[in-house]
Design an enzyme around this catalytic site. Structure first.
Site, PDB file in Angstrom:
ATOM      1  CD  GLN A  65      -1.161  -0.171   3.721  1.00 34.11           C
ATOM      2  OE1 GLN A  65      -1.503  -1.307   4.037  1.00 34.11           O
ATOM      3  NE2 GLN A  65      -1.588   0.903   4.377  1.00 34.11           N
ATOM      4  CB  CYS A  71      -4.370  -1.697   5.485  1.00 32.10           C
ATOM      5  SG  CYS A  71      -5.455  -1.062   6.793  1.00 32.10           S
ATOM      6  CG  ASN A 386       1.007  -6.451   6.590  1.00 27.84           C
ATOM      7  OD1 ASN A 386       0.175  -5.614   6.246  1.00 27.84           O
ATOM      8  ND2 ASN A 386       1.756  -6.300   7.659  1.00 27.84           N
TER       9      ASN A 386
END
Length: 445
Positions: A65, A71, A386
């Site tokens: 990101q 996120c 992630n």
């Protein structure tokens, strides 16, 4: 001790510190080195192991990101790309996070202006008005906000609307659009105060949104109206799909009903009842879209349905307080990893409910569960996808220990097929409203 700190107090504090040999050694170290490195528990560190008993299929390269707070959108799109990748046997794929961001900003602008009109009779010192003016177009979001955008605008492959500088570095764009929106708020409030008709107010808002749209186009580029999509699968077989819109691409190729997903939270505060559904007032992005809706369950229930999902090969979107007991370098969330209490010779004793009550913890980040390590049928650790790039953890994939889950996990999103009919009925019940500033209204960034 009186209301003021006296010099005698200070001298006593100093004498006490000088008599504490452990504190003096800690000072000598901390004044030269990051305390997280000094307080790291070696025994916990050496147990880091990226092997899991259960993993979903179809994992792809970690996304990034960059310097933005998207996120929640990355996690949602990363969930969808797993299903799309399986469908077309893709080695790697990304949806356009820039396209998602464009319409999130536009819808948040409209949502903000509508709330400003609604509250125009309140003065600017009112707590609600101050709350609305604080961050009208921030990057953060919640699961239901993601659903609203995808169901309305669809989605596109990343190469159709690639990243711009300001989608990856959003701070300055957000500052300028926020400045403009506050100016718009001033003008709308003045118009309402002077008795302007609803038609006049509506035209004013439309002109304002046209300006915001222009600022977004300049910063992010124009969203595609129609496009072609070409792919090569894992066997190098070529396919081309032509003349699609973002909505038709989402409906035909992704083909997932996001309204079938349910958001479960764990809020252990004394007033928050389990098996009750909650919402947060004045929290959202799309006027007329789904409201924020959470079903509050015990932590054990969140784990149960997350494990059930992973075993069924379904990844799970989740929100947590990522900054606590986390090492980005090694990609580990573990309550035993840092011995801050021993290093500072003090106790940090608040429990999860108390941390929420006193502002010490809220949901700050959204990611994706793609695996769990079960031992004797109980979770030991969780595999996390992630959106911070591939330069940490295991090529961008992190570990969350199960004790960390207990303390800092706040919500998971699972498909309703994994839930009981009773839970689905409870989720669909009329929600209890929480004030806009409640910690459960925190946005993942």
């Amino acid at each position: 001790m009186g209301k003021e700190i006296s010099l005698t107090n200070v001298n006593n504090y100093l004498a006490k510190f000088k008599s504490n040999n452990q504190a003096r050694i800690s000072m000598n170290a901390a004044t030269r080195t990051d305390v997280r490195k000094l307080a790291m528990n070696w025994e916990a560190f050496r147990e880091i192991d990226h092997t899991f008993s259960n993993k979903v299929s179809g994992e792809m390269k970690a996304t990034s990101q960059m310097r933005s707070g998207r996120c929640w959108g990355f996690a949602g799109l990363n969930l969808l790309r797993i299903y799309l990748g399986r469908k077309y046997k893709l080695k790697n794929f990304e949806f356009s996070q820039n396209y998602f961001m464009f319409y999130d900003k536009l819808e948040k602008a409209n949502y903000f202006l509508e709330n400003i009109i609604e509250t125009a009779d309140k003065n600017t010192g009112d707590r609600l008005v101050m709350h609305l003016l604080d961050s009208p177009i921030q990057d953060g979001g919640q699961w239901d906000m993601f659903v609203n955008l995808l169901m309305k605008y669809g989605t596109v492959p990343k190469k159709v609307m690639a990243e711009s500088y300001h989608s990856s570095h959003s701070a300055q764009m957000n500052k300028l659009i926020t400045r403009k929106l506050r100016e718009c708020a001033k003008e709308l409030r003045a118009a309402v105060s002077s008795g302007s008709s609803k038609a006049v107010i509506s035209r004013m808002k439309d002109d304002m949104l046209s300006t915001i749209y222009q600022m977004l186009c300049i910063s992010l580029g124009t969203p595609p109206e129609k496009f072609d999509w070409s792919i090569r699968d894992k066997k190098d077989k070529f396919k081309r799909f032509t003349d699609m819109t973002p909505q038709s691409f989402f409906k035909k190729h992704v083909n997932i009903n996001l309204n079938d997903f349910v958001c479960l939270i764990n809020d252990p505060r004394s007033f928050a009842e389990y098996n009750k559904t909650y919402t947060v007032e004045y929290l959202g992005n799309v006027s007329g879209g789904n409201i924020i809706r959470y079903l509050n369950l015990k932590t054990e229930e969140l784990k149960k349905y997350t494990i059930k999902s992973i075993k069924a090969d379904d990844p799970v979107w989740f929100g947590c307080d990522v900054g606590k007991f986390f090492t980005r370098e090694h990609g580990v969330m573990d309550t035993n990893l840092f011995e801050f209490d021993k290093f500072f010779d003090t106790n940090f004793s608040m429990n999860k409910a108390e941390r929420l009550d006193y502002g010490d913890s809220v949901m700050t980040h959204a990611m994706l569960f793609t695996g769990v390590d079960l031992k004797d049928k109980l979770p030991v650790k969780w595999r996390v996808e992630n959106s911070w790039g591939a330069d940490h953890g295991e090529k961008g994939f992190d570990i969350m220990t199960d004790p960390w889950f207990d303390q800092f996990m706040y919500e998971v999103v699972v498909h309703k097929k994994h839930l009981t009919k009773k839970l689905i009925s409870q989720y669909n019940a009329k929600p209890i409203g929480l004030p806009p500033w409640d910690p459960m209204g925190s946005l993942a960034r």
